[in-house]
Design an enzyme around this catalytic site. Structure first.
Site, short mmCIF file in Angstrom:
data_model
loop_
_atom_site.label_atom_id
_atom_site.label_comp_id
_atom_site.label_asym_id
_atom_site.label_seq_id
_atom_site.Cartn_x
_atom_site.Cartn_y
_atom_site.Cartn_z
N ASP A 121 0.84 -1.21 0.00
CA ASP A 121 0.00 0.00 0.00
C ASP A 121 0.88 1.26 0.00
O ASP A 121 0.68 2.17 -0.81
CB ASP A 121 -0.88 0.05 1.26
CG ASP A 121 -1.88 -1.10 1.36
OD1 ASP A 121 -3.09 -0.85 1.33
OD2 ASP A 121 -1.44 -2.28 1.48
N GLU A 144 -5.25 7.38 0.49
CA GLU A 144 -5.66 6.69 1.71
C GLU A 144 -4.59 6.67 2.80
O GLU A 144 -4.91 6.83 3.98
CB GLU A 144 -6.08 5.24 1.38
CG GLU A 144 -6.51 4.51 2.65
CD GLU A 144 -7.23 3.20 2.40
OE1 GLU A 144 -7.24 2.72 1.26
OE2 GLU A 144 -7.78 2.67 3.37
N ASP A 209 -6.42 5.12 -4.06
CA ASP A 209 -6.39 3.99 -3.13
C ASP A 209 -5.33 3.04 -3.67
O ASP A 209 -5.54 2.36 -4.68
CB ASP A 209 -7.76 3.29 -3.05
CG ASP A 209 -7.80 2.33 -1.86
OD1 ASP A 209 -6.71 1.97 -1.37
OD2 ASP A 209 -8.90 1.95 -1.43
N ILE A 211 -3.94 0.25 -2.64
CA ILE A 211 -4.44 -1.14 -2.71
C ILE A 211 -5.84 -1.11 -2.10
O ILE A 211 -6.01 -1.03 -0.89
CB ILE A 211 -3.55 -2.14 -1.94
CG1 ILE A 211 -2.17 -2.25 -2.59
CG2 ILE A 211 -4.24 -3.53 -1.91
CD1 ILE A 211 -1.26 -3.31 -1.96
N ASP A 212 -6.83 -1.12 -2.98
CA ASP A 212 -8.20 -1.20 -2.49
C ASP A 212 -8.50 -2.69 -2.31
O ASP A 212 -8.18 -3.50 -3.19
CB ASP A 212 -9.15 -0.57 -3.51
CG ASP A 212 -10.60 -0.64 -3.06
OD1 ASP A 212 -10.85 -0.53 -1.85
OD2 ASP A 212 -11.47 -0.80 -3.94
N THR A 214 -7.47 -4.39 0.65
CA THR A 214 -6.24 -4.95 1.25
C THR A 214 -6.51 -6.33 1.84
O THR A 214 -5.65 -7.22 1.79
CB THR A 214 -5.69 -3.99 2.34
OG1 THR A 214 -5.58 -2.71 1.74
CG2 THR A 214 -4.31 -4.42 2.83
N ASP A 369 -12.42 4.97 -2.54
CA ASP A 369 -12.98 3.62 -2.75
C ASP A 369 -14.00 3.58 -3.90
O ASP A 369 -14.47 2.49 -4.26
CB ASP A 369 -13.69 3.13 -1.47
CG ASP A 369 -12.71 2.62 -0.43
OD1 ASP A 369 -11.61 2.18 -0.82
OD2 ASP A 369 -13.04 2.66 0.77
P1 AMP Z 1 -14.70 -3.99 -0.48
O1 AMP Z 1 -13.47 -4.70 -0.88
O2 AMP Z 1 -15.60 -3.65 -1.62
O3 AMP Z 1 -15.40 -4.63 0.64
O4 AMP Z 1 -14.25 -2.57 0.00
C1 AMP Z 1 -13.06 -2.35 0.64
C2 AMP Z 1 -13.14 -1.01 1.30
O5 AMP Z 1 -14.18 -1.03 2.25
C3 AMP Z 1 -11.92 -0.65 2.08
O6 AMP Z 1 -11.02 0.05 1.28
C4 AMP Z 1 -12.46 0.23 3.19
O7 AMP Z 1 -12.13 1.58 2.99
C5 AMP Z 1 -13.96 0.07 3.10
N1 AMP Z 1 -14.63 -0.15 4.38
C6 AMP Z 1 -14.10 -0.32 5.60
N2 AMP Z 1 -15.08 -0.47 6.54
C7 AMP Z 1 -16.25 -0.36 5.89
C8 AMP Z 1 -17.63 -0.40 6.30
N3 AMP Z 1 -17.98 -0.57 7.55
N4 AMP Z 1 -18.58 -0.25 5.34
C9 AMP Z 1 -18.24 -0.08 4.05
N5 AMP Z 1 -16.96 -0.04 3.61
C10 AMP Z 1 -15.98 -0.17 4.51
MG MG Z 2 -10.08 0.88 -0.26
#
Ligand code: AMP
Ligand code: MG
Length: 428
Positions: A121, A144, A209, A211-212, A214, A369
């Site tokens: 990241d 981020e 981001d 690494i989205d 992670t 994100d």
């Molecule tokens: P995903 O891989 O689509 O689940 O999304 C990953 C992203 O979800 C991460 O980069 C976080 O920034 C974000 N994230 C963290 N906690 C939450 C939450 N409670 N609700 C929604 N997104 C979140």
């Molecule tokens: Mg992310």
């Protein structure tokens, strides 16, 4: 005097008569040319102006043709440099993340919010910001990660520096365009911290981001390197590097897409510029590969549609998503994958709908994100909103404070999906 006075109206009448004929003639030529598409708009307007005798007599149609042409030309060249730099920066950063992905020890540390962050990241963020600052020094950046932890942890900092200084694209011109290498480890930390913009509704602001997903990255699943450019709060350029998605746009989404990724046949960059459509191209290690246009798949039967959601139940309410899918008539189980790879997958028609249902009242989605994915899906013929059907508002800071959840679907069925989302959420 008297003679002139008598003759002038006649002259004027014949002049009006001839200009009307010329006007009608030029209109016919214009219409014919549009249909045959043999004469380009600028040439056509020239013909029209010759026919009618002066630039002032160009018809309204040809006038708008000129405007359209210059707007189109401007549009297709608009953000061309931003797009090229963004894609190369993502490609180089993805090269770094792939190296870490294949390492057992990923240098994982916990952030204040308990979420994990890896050397991948930090390294990817440093490489992307350095490329952006080399090309667009006065642009702001909302990224981020921050370097505070690395200033306290020299071994971690050194590990990242080793990665950053040794990750390059195998193309000298591309490396040059990205501004070349970062000077030293301290410069790298400063660069990482340049992603601290507060965001907002004014000016040029990039969102990163590095690494989205992670958690997906650590699990061996999907993740994405994400970069967006907003201008006055509106996303203009979006790029997603997805190293673990199939290169083939036509590859259907399988239930195991989010697990055990290998390099074989994988790695794709999605990109979009507002008003210019969306594209995919294989993720490479040198210059950019050839891209092709992508579009969402029209849904003819909801029973054949598929929907994507987060792997992490804490990020999206999977129970509510299941009820929505059932009410819509979707029969296939959800495809779970991490990161904005979901946006890319529906944009190219591998999947159909993306549901992200809030799990808490207080959580605010982060702009990094969603910025790139939002634009890529909309440019591929989709609609992206929150659960109330409002467009995502990227202009209010580092978070999407005005929105809850995300619903992305082909434009033709988006209203239908929102209606069901509202019904289901209303019953909660
Ligand atoms: P995903 O891989 O689509 O689940 O999304 C990953 C992203 O979800 C991460 O980069 C976080 O920034 C974000 N994230 C963290 N906690 C939450 C939450 N409670 N609700 C929604 N997104 C979140
Ligand atoms: Mg992310």
């Amino acid at each position: 005097m008297t003679v002139d006075k008598i003759k002038q109206p006649k002259k004027a009448l014949s002049h009006i008569f001839y200009s009307k004929i010329l006007f009608a003639f030029s209109l016919i030529v214009l219409i014919l040319a549009i249909f045959s598409s043999r004469i380009s708009f600028p040439r056509l307007s020239l013909i029209a102006s010759h026919l009618t005798g002066s630039a002032n007599t160009i018809t309204a149609t040809s006038r708008s043709a000129i405007t359209n042409t210059s707007t189109q030309k401007m549009a297709s060249s608009q953000y061309a440099k931003e797009l090229e730099v963004a894609q190369l920066a993502v490609q180089r950063a993805a090269r770094l993340t792939k190296r870490v992905f294949h390492e057992k020890a990923k240098g994982t540390v916990s952030k204040d919010d308990k979420s994990p962050v890896t050397i991948g990241d930090f390294g990817a963020q440093a490489l992307i910001i350095s490329a952006l600052k080399a090309n667009f020094p006065s642009d702001e950046i909302v990224a981020e990660e921050e370097a505070a932890q690395l200033r306290e942890d020299t071994p971690l900092r050194d590990q990242i520096w080793e990665l950053v200084k040794s990750t390059k694209l195998d193309d000298e011109a591309a490396e040059q365009l990205l501004g070349g290498a970062i000077k030293d480890a301290d410069a790298m930390l400063e660069i990482i911290d340049q992603g601290n913009s507060k965001g907002g509704a004014k000016g040029r602001i990039w969102t990163i981001d590095p690494i989205d997903g992670t958690k997906g990255f650590l699990r061996g699943g999907q993740y994405a390197v994400c970069l967006g450019l907003m201008v006055d709060g509106d996303v203009k350029v979006g790029v997603l590097g997805c190293p673990n998605l199939p290169v083939d746009d036509a590859a259907p989404l399988t239930a195991d897409i989010g697990t055990n990724a290998t390099d074989e046949g994988r790695g794709v960059i999605f990109s979009a510029v507002q008003g210019q459509g969306a594209t995919s191209r294989p993720l490479g290690t040198a210059g950019l590969a050839k891209g092709k246009s992508i579009a969402m798949k029209p849904i003819t039967e909801m029973s054949n549609a598929s929907f994507c959601e987060s792997v992490e139940a804490g990020h999206s309410d999977q129970g509510v998503a299941g009820q929505i899918a059932q009410k819509l008539g979707i029969t296939k189980p959800s495809v779970r994958m991490d990161s904005q790879a979901k946006y890319g997958s529906i944009a190219r028609g591998a999947g159909d709908i993306y549901l992200r249902l809030p799990t808490s009242k207080s959580y605010q989605e982060k702009i990094w994100d969603h910025a790139a994915g939002d634009l890529i899906v909309r440019e591929a013929g989709g609609q992206v909103t929150d659960v109330s059907g409002n467009r995502l508002d990227f202009s209010v800071g580092r978070t999407l404070a005005e929105n809850k959840g995300v619903i992305a679907a082909p434009a033709a069925v988006h209203d239908q999906v929102i209606k069901v989302v509202q019904e289901v959420l209303g019953q909660q």
